[in-house]
Scaffold this active site. Sequence first.
Site, PDB file in Angstrom:
ATOM      1  N   SER A 127       0.840  -1.190   0.000  1.00  0.00           N
ATOM      2  CA  SER A 127       0.000   0.000   0.000  1.00  0.00           C
ATOM      3  C   SER A 127       0.878   1.244   0.000  1.00  0.00           C
ATOM      4  O   SER A 127       1.994   1.226   0.552  1.00  0.00           O
ATOM      5  CB  SER A 127      -0.846  -0.013   1.281  1.00  0.00           C
ATOM      6  OG  SER A 127      -1.444   1.238   1.489  1.00  0.00           O
ATOM      7  N   ALA A 128       0.348   2.321  -0.556  1.00  0.00           N
ATOM      8  CA  ALA A 128       1.045   3.606  -0.495  1.00  0.00           C
ATOM      9  C   ALA A 128       1.207   4.062   0.953  1.00  0.00           C
ATOM     10  O   ALA A 128       1.990   4.967   1.236  1.00  0.00           O
ATOM     11  CB  ALA A 128       0.274   4.655  -1.283  1.00  0.00           C
ATOM     12  N   THR A 129       0.484   3.429   1.858  1.00  0.00           N
ATOM     13  CA  THR A 129       0.600   3.779   3.271  1.00  0.00           C
ATOM     14  C   THR A 129       2.031   3.562   3.773  1.00  0.00           C
ATOM     15  O   THR A 129       2.437   4.188   4.750  1.00  0.00           O
ATOM     16  CB  THR A 129      -0.426   2.979   4.114  1.00  0.00           C
ATOM     17  OG1 THR A 129      -0.483   3.536   5.414  1.00  0.00           O
ATOM     18  CG2 THR A 129      -0.064   1.524   4.237  1.00  0.00           C
ATOM     19  N   TYR A 151      -1.826  -0.547  11.005  1.00  0.00           N
ATOM     20  CA  TYR A 151      -2.093  -1.164   9.698  1.00  0.00           C
ATOM     21  C   TYR A 151      -0.882  -0.989   8.783  1.00  0.00           C
ATOM     22  O   TYR A 151      -0.388  -1.947   8.167  1.00  0.00           O
ATOM     23  CB  TYR A 151      -3.349  -0.555   9.062  1.00  0.00           C
ATOM     24  CG  TYR A 151      -3.471  -0.888   7.592  1.00  0.00           C
ATOM     25  CD1 TYR A 151      -3.775  -2.180   7.179  1.00  0.00           C
ATOM     26  CD2 TYR A 151      -3.252   0.083   6.611  1.00  0.00           C
ATOM     27  CE1 TYR A 151      -3.850  -2.502   5.823  1.00  0.00           C
ATOM     28  CE2 TYR A 151      -3.331  -0.223   5.264  1.00  0.00           C
ATOM     29  CZ  TYR A 151      -3.630  -1.513   4.870  1.00  0.00           C
ATOM     30  OH  TYR A 151      -3.693  -1.822   3.537  1.00  0.00           O
ATOM     31  N   LYS A 155       2.033  -3.703   6.882  1.00  0.00           N
ATOM     32  CA  LYS A 155       2.454  -3.755   5.471  1.00  0.00           C
ATOM     33  C   LYS A 155       3.975  -3.598   5.373  1.00  0.00           C
ATOM     34  O   LYS A 155       4.636  -4.282   4.591  1.00  0.00           O
ATOM     35  CB  LYS A 155       1.761  -2.650   4.665  1.00  0.00           C
ATOM     36  CG  LYS A 155       0.264  -2.868   4.485  1.00  0.00           C
ATOM     37  CD  LYS A 155      -0.055  -4.074   3.611  1.00  0.00           C
ATOM     38  CE  LYS A 155      -1.524  -4.387   3.562  1.00  0.00           C
ATOM     39  NZ  LYS A 155      -1.833  -5.686   2.971  1.00  0.00           N
ATOM     40  N   PRO A 295      -7.099  12.731  11.908  1.00  0.00           N
ATOM     41  CA  PRO A 295      -5.714  12.522  12.342  1.00  0.00           C
ATOM     42  C   PRO A 295      -5.004  11.518  11.437  1.00  0.00           C
ATOM     43  O   PRO A 295      -5.591  10.497  11.063  1.00  0.00           O
ATOM     44  CB  PRO A 295      -5.856  11.950  13.763  1.00  0.00           C
ATOM     45  CG  PRO A 295      -7.233  12.321  14.203  1.00  0.00           C
ATOM     46  CD  PRO A 295      -8.077  12.444  12.978  1.00  0.00           C
TER      47      PRO A 295
END
Length: 339
Positions: A127-129, A151, A155, A295
Site C-alpha cells: 500500500s502507499a501507506t 495497519y 504492510k 488525524p
Amino acid sequence: MHTNCILVTGAAGYIGSHTCIELLEAGYHIISLDNLSNSHSIALQKVQEITGKTFPIIEGDIRDKELLDQLFNNYKIDAVMHFAGLKAVGESVENPLIYYDNNVKGTIELLQAMQRHHVKKLVFSSSATVYGIPKEVPIDETHPLNAINPYGQTKLIIERMLQDIAQADTESRIALLRYFNPIGAHESGKIGENPSGTPNNLMPYITQVAVGKRQELSIFGDDYETVDGTGIRDYIHVVDLAKGHVKALEYLSDYKGIEAFNLGTGKGHTVLELIQTFEKVTGKKIPYKITNRRPGDSAICYANTTKAQQTLHWKAQFNIDKMCQDSWHFQTNNPNGYE
Ligand code: NAD
Ligand code: WQD
C-alpha cells in the site's frame, strides 16, 4: 488439478475479486481462499458468472497451517497472489494485535507453507501507506518508508520480511504492489466495494449518501495547502489495478528477486473534485459538511508510476469519470451490498 494454478488469498474481497476476473480472462487457473471475515462468497459466484469459468472456492484462513498444506498438496500451485488482510486504519489503532495477528502472522504462515512446498512466486498487496506522510510528490518507489499506524506497520513489516526472504533465497520472485486509492467497480455492476458498517473510505461513503443510506458526507478538512483546501489523492480504477497484477505475474516469470511497484494513475484529485465529478456523471447531489481534519491524513499523495510503466508495461487507462460511473453502477445494482 494437474494444471499450474494461482492461489489467490483474500479472493472474495474488493480487489481480490476483480483480480480473479482478470486472471481468468488472461487464461490462468485459480484457487480462491478467503475466510469471509470482510467479504461475501457471493462475490466469487459473480466472478464465475462474469467470466463463465469455475474454480475451487475454499473458505478458510491463511493462519490454518493444515489447510494450507492440503491446498499446496492437492493443487499444483505456481504462484500466490496475497490479498488477504485487514485494512481499516482506525480499527488497527484501537486493536493493533488483531492486525499483527491477522496480517503479519497470517503472512508468515503463508510464507512458511510456500517454503515447505517450494513455491517461489508471490505478488503481495502492499500500500502507499508504507510511505507515511509523503516528503515529496509524486512519490516514487525510492521514497523513504515510514508507517504511521499499526495497519501501515503490518504492510511495512511484511515488505521487510519479504526483502529478507529474497536475500536468503535467490530463487524468490516477489512483487510488492503499492496501491494508491482504488475505487470503481467491474463494469458489469455485479461486483464492487461492499464495506460492512460505516465506510472508512471516501468513495463508498459518497455512493451510500447518493443512494440515500447516509445523510451527508463529512469532508475532513478544507484548510490544506491544495487548490480548494481539501486533500489530494491518486484514485485508481480497481480494474486497472487488477490488470496490474496480471502484468506483475507475467513479469515474475522472467525475473528473480524482489521489486516494489507503485500502482496509481500518477494524477491527484481533491475531495471536492471527486464529489463534483460524481455529481456530474450520476446527476446525484452529494450534501456535505466540512469537519476537522482526520488525524494521520496527509494533504497530498500521488504516485510516480514510471517504474510500473517501464518495467511491467502497465499504465492505468480509466479516468475519474469512469471510476465514479462504475462505483455508482455497482451501488445502484446492489443498494444493500451483496446480502
Ligand atoms: P477486502 O477487505 O475487501 O479484502 C480482503 C479479503 O481478505 C477479505 O475478503 C477478507 O475476508 C479476507 N481475509 C482477511 N483476513 C483473512 C485471513 N486471515 N484469511 C483468509 N482471508 C482473509 O480488502 P481489499 O480492499 O480488497 O484489499 C485487499 C488487500 O489490498 C489488503 O491486503 C489490503 O490491505 C490491500 N490494500 C487495499 C487498499 C484499499 O484501499 N482497498 C489499498 C492498499 C492496499
Ligand atoms: C481519501 C480522502 C480524506 C472519507 C486509505 C488508507 C490507505 C489505503 C487507502 C489501504 C482523504 C477524505 C475520506 C470521508 C473525507 N488503504 N475523506 N471524508 O486515507 O487516502 O487512504 O485508503 O492500504 O492506507 O489510509 O483514503 O478514502 O479514506 O480518504 O473527506 O468520509 O478523502 O481526508 O483526503 P486514504 P480515504
